[in-house]
Scaffold this motif. Structure first.
Motif, PDB file in Angstrom:
ATOM      1  N   PHE A   1       0.697  -1.661   0.232  1.00 31.90           N
ATOM      2  CA  PHE A   1       0.480   0.281  -0.214  1.00 31.90           C
ATOM      3  C   PHE A   1       0.717   1.233  -0.225  1.00 31.90           C
ATOM      4  CE2 PHE A   1      -3.501  -2.875   1.160  1.00 31.90           C
ATOM      5  CZ  PHE A   1      -4.539  -2.015   0.202  1.00 31.90           C
ATOM      6  N   GLU A   2       2.083   1.124   0.717  1.00 31.43           N
ATOM      7  CA  GLU A   2       3.063   2.638   0.260  1.00 31.43           C
ATOM      8  C   GLU A   2       3.797   2.618  -0.131  1.00 31.43           C
ATOM      9  OE1 GLU A   2       2.809   4.579   3.613  1.00 31.43           O
ATOM     10  OE2 GLU A   2       1.761   3.713   4.084  1.00 31.43           O
ATOM     11  N   ARG A   3       3.941   1.370  -1.272  1.00 35.17           N
ATOM     12  CA  ARG A   3       4.507   1.614  -2.195  1.00 35.17           C
ATOM     13  C   ARG A   3       3.585   2.275  -3.948  1.00 35.17           C
ATOM     14  NH1 ARG A   3       4.813  -2.080  -6.902  1.00 35.17           N
ATOM     15  NH2 ARG A   3       5.830  -1.390  -8.700  1.00 35.17           N
ATOM     16  N   TRP A   4       1.991   1.370  -3.655  1.00 32.10           N
ATOM     17  CA  TRP A   4       1.488   2.698  -4.528  1.00 32.10           C
ATOM     18  C   TRP A   4       0.975   3.773  -3.569  1.00 32.10           C
ATOM     19  CZ3 TRP A   4      -2.234  -1.811  -2.404  1.00 32.10           C
ATOM     20  CH2 TRP A   4      -1.398  -3.165  -3.179  1.00 32.10           C
ATOM     21  N   PHE A   5       1.117   4.262  -2.803  1.00 31.63           N
ATOM     22  CA  PHE A   5       0.608   5.501  -2.698  1.00 31.63           C
ATOM     23  C   PHE A   5       1.963   6.376  -2.724  1.00 31.63           C
ATOM     24  CE2 PHE A   5       0.735   8.419   1.554  1.00 31.63           C
ATOM     25  CZ  PHE A   5      -0.360   9.256   0.718  1.00 31.63           C
ATOM     26  N   LYS A   6       3.303   5.943  -2.956  1.00 29.24           N
ATOM     27  CA  LYS A   6       4.167   6.674  -2.886  1.00 29.24           C
ATOM     28  C   LYS A   6       4.942   7.168  -4.425  1.00 29.24           C
ATOM     29  CE  LYS A   6       4.974   6.158   1.548  1.00 29.24           C
ATOM     30  NZ  LYS A   6       6.282   5.868   3.194  1.00 29.24           N
ATOM     31  N   PHE A   7       4.341   6.450  -5.356  1.00 27.94           N
ATOM     32  CA  PHE A   7       4.591   5.880  -6.909  1.00 27.94           C
ATOM     33  C   PHE A   7       4.604   7.611  -7.118  1.00 27.94           C
ATOM     34  CE2 PHE A   7       1.999   2.118  -8.559  1.00 27.94           C
ATOM     35  CZ  PHE A   7       3.616   1.066  -8.301  1.00 27.94           C
ATOM     36  N   PRO A   8       5.793   8.041  -7.960  1.00 30.38           N
ATOM     37  CA  PRO A   8       6.060   9.463  -7.991  1.00 30.38           C
ATOM     38  C   PRO A   8       5.837   9.109  -9.316  1.00 30.38           C
ATOM     39  CG  PRO A   8       8.242   7.773  -8.551  1.00 30.38           C
ATOM     40  CD  PRO A   8       7.414   6.610  -7.542  1.00 30.38           C
ATOM     41  N   ALA A   9       5.416  10.636  -9.951  1.00 30.17           N
ATOM     42  CA  ALA A   9       4.890  11.314 -11.058  1.00 30.17           C
ATOM     43  C   ALA A   9       5.604  10.972 -12.587  1.00 30.17           C
ATOM     44  CB  ALA A   9       4.352  12.905 -11.221  1.00 30.17           C
ATOM     45  N   ALA A  10       7.061  10.965 -12.076  1.00 28.77           N
ATOM     46  CA  ALA A  10       7.576  10.458 -12.929  1.00 28.77           C
ATOM     47  C   ALA A  10       7.425   9.025 -13.716  1.00 28.77           C
ATOM     48  CB  ALA A  10       8.700  10.331 -12.832  1.00 28.77           C
ATOM     49  N   LEU A  11       7.075   7.743 -12.832  1.00 26.06           N
ATOM     50  CA  LEU A  11       6.678   6.414 -12.972  1.00 26.06           C
ATOM     51  C   LEU A  11       5.422   6.414 -13.297  1.00 26.06           C
ATOM     52  CD1 LEU A  11       7.382   4.038 -12.042  1.00 26.06           C
ATOM     53  CD2 LEU A  11       6.712   3.782 -10.250  1.00 26.06           C
ATOM     54  N   ARG A  12       4.470   7.182 -12.494  1.00 26.99           N
ATOM     55  CA  ARG A  12       2.966   6.945 -13.025  1.00 26.99           C
ATOM     56  C   ARG A  12       2.902   7.469 -15.107  1.00 26.99           C
ATOM     57  NH1 ARG A  12       2.280   9.884  -8.128  1.00 26.99           N
ATOM     58  NH2 ARG A  12       1.320  12.015  -9.130  1.00 26.99           N
TER      59      ARG A  12
ATOM     60  N   GLN B   1       5.427   7.421 -16.854  1.00 34.49           N
ATOM     61  CA  GLN B   1       6.044   6.053 -17.529  1.00 34.49           C
ATOM     62  C   GLN B   1       4.581   4.638 -17.927  1.00 34.49           C
ATOM     63  OE1 GLN B   1       9.553   5.872 -16.228  1.00 34.49           O
ATOM     64  NE2 GLN B   1      10.161   5.246 -18.055  1.00 34.49           N
ATOM     65  N   ALA B   2       3.789   4.625 -16.884  1.00 32.07           N
ATOM     66  CA  ALA B   2       3.297   3.643 -16.775  1.00 32.07           C
ATOM     67  C   ALA B   2       2.028   4.107 -16.357  1.00 32.07           C
ATOM     68  CB  ALA B   2       3.807   2.781 -15.662  1.00 32.07           C
ATOM     69  N   PRO B   3       0.929   4.584 -17.470  1.00 34.72           N
ATOM     70  CA  PRO B   3      -0.632   5.017 -17.512  1.00 34.72           C
ATOM     71  C   PRO B   3      -1.534   3.654 -17.180  1.00 34.72           C
ATOM     72  CG  PRO B   3      -0.304   4.671 -19.940  1.00 34.72           C
ATOM     73  CD  PRO B   3       1.354   4.686 -19.109  1.00 34.72           C
ATOM     74  N   GLY B   4      -1.654   2.699 -16.888  1.00 33.79           N
ATOM     75  CA  GLY B   4      -2.253   1.541 -16.367  1.00 33.79           C
ATOM     76  C   GLY B   4      -2.187   1.831 -14.901  1.00 33.79           C
ATOM     77  N   THR B   5      -1.862   2.920 -14.362  1.00 35.23           N
ATOM     78  CA  THR B   5      -1.822   2.795 -12.793  1.00 35.23           C
ATOM     79  C   THR B   5      -3.117   3.289 -11.808  1.00 35.23           C
ATOM     80  OG1 THR B   5      -0.942   4.890 -12.809  1.00 35.23           O
ATOM     81  CG2 THR B   5       1.011   3.347 -12.250  1.00 35.23           C
ATOM     82  N   SER B   6      -3.660   1.864 -11.238  1.00 31.79           N
ATOM     83  CA  SER B   6      -5.247   2.495 -11.030  1.00 31.79           C
ATOM     84  C   SER B   6      -4.959   2.960  -9.615  1.00 31.79           C
ATOM     85  CB  SER B   6      -5.912   0.976 -10.650  1.00 31.79           C
ATOM     86  OG  SER B   6      -6.080   0.273 -12.075  1.00 31.79           O
ATOM     87  N   PHE B   7      -4.164   2.865  -9.218  1.00 29.36           N
ATOM     88  CA  PHE B   7      -4.225   3.944  -7.398  1.00 29.36           C
ATOM     89  C   PHE B   7      -4.916   5.134  -7.874  1.00 29.36           C
ATOM     90  CE2 PHE B   7      -3.223   6.144  -3.292  1.00 29.36           C
ATOM     91  CZ  PHE B   7      -3.316   5.203  -3.030  1.00 29.36           C
ATOM     92  N   LYS B   8      -4.046   6.048  -8.386  1.00 31.10           N
ATOM     93  CA  LYS B   8      -5.027   7.596  -8.541  1.00 31.10           C
ATOM     94  C   LYS B   8      -6.641   7.667  -8.749  1.00 31.10           C
ATOM     95  CE  LYS B   8      -4.131  12.783 -10.037  1.00 31.10           C
ATOM     96  NZ  LYS B   8      -3.772  13.299 -10.952  1.00 31.10           N
ATOM     97  N   GLY B   9      -7.298   6.060 -10.174  1.00 28.37           N
ATOM     98  CA  GLY B   9      -8.727   6.116 -10.030  1.00 28.37           C
ATOM     99  C   GLY B   9      -9.417   6.147  -9.117  1.00 28.37           C
ATOM    100  N   VAL B  10      -8.575   5.071  -8.220  1.00 26.59           N
ATOM    101  CA  VAL B  10      -9.360   5.000  -6.896  1.00 26.59           C
ATOM    102  C   VAL B  10      -8.610   5.952  -5.782  1.00 26.59           C
ATOM    103  CG1 VAL B  10     -10.133   2.958  -5.244  1.00 26.59           C
ATOM    104  CG2 VAL B  10      -9.605   2.707  -7.686  1.00 26.59           C
ATOM    105  N   PHE B  11      -8.193   6.056  -5.611  1.00 27.40           N
ATOM    106  CA  PHE B  11      -8.372   6.852  -4.604  1.00 27.40           C
ATOM    107  C   PHE B  11      -7.635   8.579  -3.933  1.00 27.40           C
ATOM    108  CE2 PHE B  11      -6.530   2.567  -3.152  1.00 27.40           C
ATOM    109  CZ  PHE B  11      -7.512   2.546  -1.920  1.00 27.40           C
ATOM    110  N   ARG B  12      -7.858   8.797  -6.229  1.00 29.12           N
ATOM    111  CA  ARG B  12      -8.066  10.258  -6.033  1.00 29.12           C
ATOM    112  C   ARG B  12      -6.100  10.820  -6.552  1.00 29.12           C
ATOM    113  NH1 ARG B  12     -12.190  12.976  -3.014  1.00 29.12           N
ATOM    114  NH2 ARG B  12     -10.847  13.677  -1.335  1.00 29.12           N
ATOM    115  N   GLU B  13      -5.355  10.369  -5.304  1.00 31.42           N
ATOM    116  CA  GLU B  13      -4.111  10.893  -5.462  1.00 31.42           C
ATOM    117  C   GLU B  13      -2.952  10.422  -5.112  1.00 31.42           C
ATOM    118  OE1 GLU B  13      -3.184  13.785  -6.443  1.00 31.42           O
ATOM    119  OE2 GLU B  13      -4.460  14.705  -8.033  1.00 31.42           O
TER     120      GLU B  13
END
Length: 560
Positions: free
Chosen positions: A138-149, A151-163
């Motif tokens: 959970f901490e990994r997903w929460f702390k994904f840096p903007a540059a990684l996000r 590169q990988a637009p398939g992340t779901s964390f922000k769509g669910v938890f907003r930020e």
């Protein structure tokens, strides 16, 4: 459903009962605790060790095997076998059910959930599954840096938890706390009605912390085709019934996890082999090289029936749409976007390119979900009116780059090249200047159309992963994004409010209002709620077809 001329044994309707039920939240009560019989089943190995090999034909290579960073159907089809989350999905009711968590309780204010974890579980690398492992993820997903996000637009964390953590004050996620080795508390900043349902997403499956560190999971330093991936994304490590074995140019091989806590089923070796054209998948099945494949198209449906192959249909739980990017100046004008909708003949598209019983879409929430609006505005098909609106908007033939994927078959888009050709013809007929931009699916199609760029129009869709309107609306229209350039603070605020409301009439009405407002502002044109189908050889007795694609191959039953 297929026509009545199809023999009963060759055409099987795999409707998911839960989509037809009233979708009530189970976040207001303690989670279900397995009965003693269920617990016994879950912790006892299957009587006979798996011994069968099974080969499944896929439409494309996965984009990566780290489900936190890749959410395309072919990636999550594989990761669902290898990794598990805290919460599963009941195949009958659609409600959250125990998986790596055996039970849970919600705090009275709805701001935290305490999970009791299944004891004695180990990851495939031998490291222990425990509360610390859950919090590491959970901490990994929460702390994904903007540059990684990016590169990988398939992340779901922000769509669910907003930020994420870089905007922590706006995030629904607050913290994860290990209360003991087998108890973990997840705290939120506000009530989120769909929280448990959201945890059933493949993106929230728990990876081995040891493997994440060894595979430098947040460093996308490798490439699979044109896709940037981490070393971990080429060798995932979870607690699931199958272990990762190999990934080569043909596909992915998994082997049964003999130490799995649950029932293993019959399959010892599971291979996902890629055939990027529908006819190649069909021929592989007819030749006996594969045991089944997904994404049956209209073009090979009849051939399968004539050869006596089994066809299993899923209830519709996806939406196919034409995206419009309002960061392109000409598309800022609502009249131009309305002209585009009026130009599209949805009936013709559905009749030619989608399986029977595919329904026309006027909004982005499927009809069987609470929040579907029977009165959402739709302009219909009127080419003459489209020309009038273009003239009123002062359209002068500005070119519109139309992106569409090659060598891809998605549950929501069976034949993208043909769908593009027909839509392009219809748009050109009303005077729009269409410039085709074909992009191979594995050459970064998702990145090109979901990030800011020069795409004016594009073909895409969304396959729901859990039974809540929020799963369709928040990821697509919950904030401004690079896909649509859509900016409506009022809609954003309403989506935020709706996801915190308890299930009931007020929440339903809020989503109906949101659907109507999106339909009026028209950031994209919803075209169809497609029926998707699989084809299987006679070797298969049953297959766990699921509208949300929660299809774990331990449940495949094969003839002796």
């Amino acid at each position: 459903m297929p026509s009545s001329s199809i023999p009963r044994r060759t055409a099987i309707k795999a409707g998911a009962v839960f989509l037809g039920l009233s979708l009530t939240s189970c976040t207001s009560e303690a989670g279900p605790t397995p009965s003693s019989a269920a617990a016994s089943t879950a912790t006892t190995a299957s009587p006979a060790a798996p011994s069968e090999s099974f080969t499944f034909g896929t439409a494309s290579q996965p984009l990566g095997l780290d489900p936190a960073l890749a959410n395309d159907a072919e990636s999550t089809r594989i990761t669902r076998q290898v990794l598990e989350g805290l919460v599963g999905v009941d195949q009958t009711t659609g409600e959250p059910t125990p998986l790596l968590a055996t039970e849970w309780t919600e705090s009275p204010d709805g701001m935290s959930y305490t999970f009791t974890l299944r004891p004695g579980i180990k990851f495939h690398d031998g490291s222990p599954f425990n509360a610390d492992a859950v919090c590491t993820n959970f901490e990994r997903w929460f702390k994904f840096p903007a540059a990684l996000r990016k590169q990988a637009p398939g992340t779901s964390f922000k769509g669910v938890f907003r930020e994420h953590a870089d905007h922590a004050a706006l995030s629904v996620f607050k913290s994860c706390t290990a209360l003991s080795a087998l108890r973990v508390r997840i705290s939120l900043t506000e009530r989120f009605t769909g929280f448990l349902q959201a945890l059933t997403l493949p993106a929230f499956a728990i990876s081995s912390p040891r493997a994440l560190a060894a595979g430098k999971a947040d460093q996308l330093s490798l490439r699979r085709g044109s896709q940037a991936v981490s070393a971990y994304a080429t060798h995932p490590v979870g607690t699931g019934p199958f272990r990762f074995s190999a990934w080569d140019s043909a596909g992915v091989t998994l082997v049964a996890n003999k130490e799995y806590w649950g029932t293993l089923g019959q399959i010892a070796t599971l291979r996902f082999v890629t055939y990027d054209h529908p006819q190649l998948r069909l021929q592989a099945l007819l030749d006996g090289r594969i045991d089944g494949y997904d994404a049956v198209t209209v073009g090979n449906f009849d051939q399968l029936v004539k050869r006596g192959m089994q066809i299993i249909q899923r209830d519709p739980f996806s939406v196919m749409y034409l995206g419009m990017n309002q960061d392109i100046p000409v598309l800022k004008d609502l009249k131009v976007r309305q002209a585009i909708e009026l130009a599209i003949d949805k009936d013709t598209l559905i009749r030619r390119f989608f399986i029977d019983n595919t329904a026309q879409a006027s909004q982005f929430v499927p009809p069987k979900l609470s929040g579907f609006n029977n009165n959402a505005p739709a302009l219909g098909h009127d080419p003459a009116k489209a020309r009038e609106l273009l003239a009123e908007a002062g359209y002068k033939g500005q070119p519109l780059k139309f992106y569409y994927p090659l060598n891809a078959t998605r549950p929501y888009l069976p034949t993208p090249e043909k769908v593009y050709a027909e839509i392009s013809r219809q748009l050109t007929a009303v005077g729009l200047n269409i410039k085709p931009v074909p992009v191979d699916w594995t050459d970064g199609y998702l990145q090109k159309v979901q990030n800011p760029g020069d795409h004016a129009l594009h073909l895409l869709g969304w396959n729901g992963s859990y039974a809540d309107a929020d799963n369709f609306l928040a990821p697509l229209f919950g904030e401004k994004n690079g896909e649509f350039g859509y900016q409506d603070p009022q809609v954003f605020s309403k989506i935020d409010r709706a996801r915190g409301l308890p299930d009931g009439q007020e929440r339903t009405q809020q989503y109906q209002t949101i659907n109507a407002q999106i339909a009026e502002s028209l950031p994209a044109v919803p075209i169809a709620f497609p029926i998707s189908a699989l084809a299987l050889s006679d070797r298969v007795v049953s297959y766990p077809a699921s509208p949300v694609l929660n299809e774990v191959f331990t449940k495949v039953q094969l003839r002796p």
